[in-house]
Scaffold this motif. Sequence first.
Motif, PDB file in Angstrom:
ATOM      1  N   ILE A 115      36.787  41.040  33.148  1.00 54.49           N
ATOM      2  CA  ILE A 115      37.503  39.850  33.611  1.00 54.49           C
ATOM      3  C   ILE A 115      38.742  39.691  32.736  1.00 54.49           C
ATOM      4  O   ILE A 115      38.638  39.533  31.519  1.00 54.49           O
ATOM      5  CB  ILE A 115      36.625  38.580  33.530  1.00 54.49           C
ATOM      6  N   ASP A 116      39.911  39.822  33.392  1.00 52.02           N
ATOM      7  CA  ASP A 116      41.168  39.714  32.656  1.00 52.02           C
ATOM      8  C   ASP A 116      41.661  38.267  32.753  1.00 52.02           C
ATOM      9  O   ASP A 116      42.293  37.880  33.730  1.00 52.02           O
ATOM     10  CB  ASP A 116      42.192  40.680  33.264  1.00 52.02           C
ATOM     11  N   THR A 117      41.346  37.480  31.720  1.00 54.55           N
ATOM     12  CA  THR A 117      41.689  36.054  31.813  1.00 54.55           C
ATOM     13  C   THR A 117      43.194  35.812  31.669  1.00 54.55           C
ATOM     14  O   THR A 117      43.667  34.721  31.971  1.00 54.55           O
ATOM     15  CB  THR A 117      40.965  35.222  30.733  1.00 54.55           C
ATOM     16  N   THR A 118      43.933  36.853  31.233  1.00 56.61           N
ATOM     17  CA  THR A 118      45.384  36.655  31.122  1.00 56.61           C
ATOM     18  C   THR A 118      46.017  36.530  32.503  1.00 56.61           C
ATOM     19  O   THR A 118      47.129  36.027  32.638  1.00 56.61           O
ATOM     20  CB  THR A 118      46.057  37.812  30.349  1.00 56.61           C
ATOM     21  N   ASN A 119      45.295  37.000  33.526  1.00 61.10           N
ATOM     22  CA  ASN A 119      45.807  36.854  34.890  1.00 61.10           C
ATOM     23  C   ASN A 119      45.141  35.714  35.650  1.00 61.10           C
ATOM     24  O   ASN A 119      45.471  35.451  36.798  1.00 61.10           O
ATOM     25  CB  ASN A 119      45.595  38.154  35.684  1.00 61.10           C
ATOM     26  N   CYS A 120      44.151  35.070  35.021  1.00 59.36           N
ATOM     27  CA  CYS A 120      43.406  34.031  35.728  1.00 59.36           C
ATOM     28  C   CYS A 120      44.260  32.776  35.861  1.00 59.36           C
ATOM     29  O   CYS A 120      44.825  32.292  34.883  1.00 59.36           O
ATOM     30  CB  CYS A 120      42.116  33.703  34.989  1.00 59.36           C
ATOM     31  N   ILE A 121      44.355  32.267  37.113  1.00 59.58           N
ATOM     32  CA  ILE A 121      45.158  31.059  37.334  1.00 59.58           C
ATOM     33  C   ILE A 121      44.274  29.819  37.428  1.00 59.58           C
ATOM     34  O   ILE A 121      44.769  28.714  37.667  1.00 59.58           O
ATOM     35  CB  ILE A 121      46.033  31.188  38.595  1.00 59.58           C
ATOM     36  N   GLY A 122      42.975  29.995  37.293  1.00 63.97           N
ATOM     37  CA  GLY A 122      42.078  28.834  37.320  1.00 63.97           C
ATOM     38  C   GLY A 122      41.945  28.212  38.688  1.00 63.97           C
ATOM     39  O   GLY A 122      41.837  26.997  38.822  1.00 63.97           O
ATOM     40  N   CYS A 123      41.933  29.034  39.759  1.00 62.79           N
ATOM     41  CA  CYS A 123      41.852  28.479  41.117  1.00 62.79           C
ATOM     42  C   CYS A 123      40.412  28.259  41.563  1.00 62.79           C
ATOM     43  O   CYS A 123      40.175  27.620  42.576  1.00 62.79           O
ATOM     44  CB  CYS A 123      42.560  29.400  42.104  1.00 62.79           C
ATOM     45  N   PHE A 124      39.468  28.822  40.822  1.00 65.40           N
ATOM     46  CA  PHE A 124      38.030  28.678  41.099  1.00 65.40           C
ATOM     47  C   PHE A 124      37.603  29.333  42.413  1.00 65.40           C
ATOM     48  O   PHE A 124      36.537  29.029  42.941  1.00 65.40           O
ATOM     49  CB  PHE A 124      37.585  27.201  41.094  1.00 65.40           C
ATOM     50  N   ALA A 125      38.449  30.240  42.945  1.00 65.61           N
ATOM     51  CA  ALA A 125      38.070  30.934  44.184  1.00 65.61           C
ATOM     52  C   ALA A 125      36.824  31.788  43.958  1.00 65.61           C
ATOM     53  O   ALA A 125      36.011  31.956  44.870  1.00 65.61           O
ATOM     54  CB  ALA A 125      39.223  31.810  44.671  1.00 65.61           C
TER      55      ALA A 125
ATOM     56  N   LYS B 146      27.443  42.864  29.185  1.00 64.45           N
ATOM     57  CA  LYS B 146      28.112  43.890  29.992  1.00 64.45           C
ATOM     58  C   LYS B 146      29.265  43.339  30.821  1.00 64.45           C
ATOM     59  O   LYS B 146      29.745  44.004  31.729  1.00 64.45           O
ATOM     60  CB  LYS B 146      27.082  44.602  30.868  1.00 64.45           C
ATOM     61  N   ILE B 147      29.706  42.143  30.502  1.00 62.68           N
ATOM     62  CA  ILE B 147      30.969  41.665  31.074  1.00 62.68           C
ATOM     63  C   ILE B 147      31.991  41.661  29.944  1.00 62.68           C
ATOM     64  O   ILE B 147      31.733  41.126  28.859  1.00 62.68           O
ATOM     65  CB  ILE B 147      30.823  40.273  31.716  1.00 62.68           C
ATOM     66  N   PHE B 148      33.113  42.327  30.195  1.00 61.98           N
ATOM     67  CA  PHE B 148      34.130  42.505  29.163  1.00 61.98           C
ATOM     68  C   PHE B 148      35.354  41.658  29.505  1.00 61.98           C
ATOM     69  O   PHE B 148      35.789  41.623  30.651  1.00 61.98           O
ATOM     70  CB  PHE B 148      34.516  43.992  29.069  1.00 61.98           C
ATOM     71  N   TYR B 149      35.882  40.999  28.491  1.00 59.78           N
ATOM     72  CA  TYR B 149      36.975  40.048  28.709  1.00 59.78           C
ATOM     73  C   TYR B 149      38.263  40.531  28.062  1.00 59.78           C
ATOM     74  O   TYR B 149      38.258  41.060  26.946  1.00 59.78           O
ATOM     75  CB  TYR B 149      36.618  38.679  28.112  1.00 59.78           C
ATOM     76  N   VAL B 150      39.367  40.312  28.778  1.00 65.73           N
ATOM     77  CA  VAL B 150      40.699  40.445  28.190  1.00 65.73           C
ATOM     78  C   VAL B 150      41.195  39.027  27.994  1.00 65.73           C
ATOM     79  O   VAL B 150      41.213  38.236  28.937  1.00 65.73           O
ATOM     80  CB  VAL B 150      41.657  41.209  29.139  1.00 65.73           C
TER      81      VAL B 150
END
Lengths: 180, 297
Positions: A8-18, A175-179
Amino acid sequence: MTRYGMLIDTTNCIGCFACRTACQRQNGLAANIDYIRYEDRETGTFPNVGFEVIPIQCMHCEDAPCVSVCPTGASYIDETGTVRVDEQKCIGCKYCMAACPYLVRVHNPETGAVEKCKFCAAESFEGRGETCSCVEACVTGCRIFGDLDDPDSDLNKAIAERNALPIAGDRTKAKIFYVR
Amino acid sequence: MTYEPIWGSIIAWYLFLAGLGAGAFATSAFLSWRHPEAVTMRKIGHLIAPIAVGIGLVLLMVDAEAGFANPQRFFLLLGNFGSVMSWGVVFLSVFMVVALAALVLDFLKRPVPGWLENAGAVLALCVAVYTGALLGVCQTFPLWNNALLPILFLVSALSTGAASVLATSIIRHGEEFNRVGVLKKFHFCLPIIELLLVMSLLFITQSNSEAGWASVMALVSGKYALAFWLGLVFVGLVGPTILEVWLLFFSAKEFEESRLAHWLSFLSDAGVMVGGFLLRYLIVVAALPLPVAVPLF
């Protein structure tokens, strides 16, 4: 061997909750039950500020505290490394909810049992059927699902390129990796 | 993120009643060893033990909604001996069998053999310690995840169990109550030890993490402060200690054996039981989780 994981690349996450909405539709959940929850915070100092949204769900830990505390064996790890709940065995004691360091297990008031992310993204990944999982629903493509045991998988390449790490270090071999 | 406690008052009642029942049986076993003449009090302990633990177990099953709706799933409870809860089920089941056997023997006016009394006492200790270990292995909550909790729950179990036997005996068997001096002296020590353990738990927990600090602050100065100071510390621990110190060491023997002193002692025992429940309740609801991605506090 297959060992499913996710980036999960949170640097691209816009927080839309889709992702959460898709998950609720995919799994037929009521509006007040979610397998994905969010933590957020402001980052940086003025004038260089940002806002970080971090989707959190079952990390499918290899060293899963929920599995080790479950008295009935309802929580288990399947052959793909996915942590699952056999709802036919769950008594709803909520011990797993207390043991989970990520607080992502939810109690379903209708069945009384405990539920959580099932890695349903695996179904379309394996070509077993159409899904609209969190991975497919993400509008900015934050999520990559794949096989951690396949060195050539897109997932492993992305983990290496973006230096992705589990959210809480090696606490439970998540096993979930975060950016971030 | 806001955090809602996973378990609430039902589980607190269960933890309290399981401890109290175990403590009541341990008290009976103690009486058969040190005060064999206190037959009625021993029987009171044998009566309280299975009733308290039984009510606790019913509460536990009601709280486990999916199992309550599908009772056959409870047979799976021995499915994972890596789980403290599975061990708890074993201890509770065997303890209930022993406690009921002792109760039946009492009703048949047959003597309870020493080995049964001793086996029950050992099982009672296991039940009391398990209730602490159950919470203790949850690494997410610093207030639980420490080695003090099983010992604290054990001491509280013995204390509330003895209090339940002593208080019940006061109602109709004041004569016998007067003759169990050794039990009363042991019982008097327990709230003091418990106070020391509670203080140690809070002292260490507040220093080990932010979540630990926040949990301790919720107890001593936050939303649980009134229940903590007035209920647990004063009514449950300090109050009974003051009353018992006075009754046991500073009052005349004639007064100590008077009905007024009995009822003061009853008050002290009731306080111990209130404190025992509040201890479980506060520890269950005040525990806050370690942060995952973003600091919570």
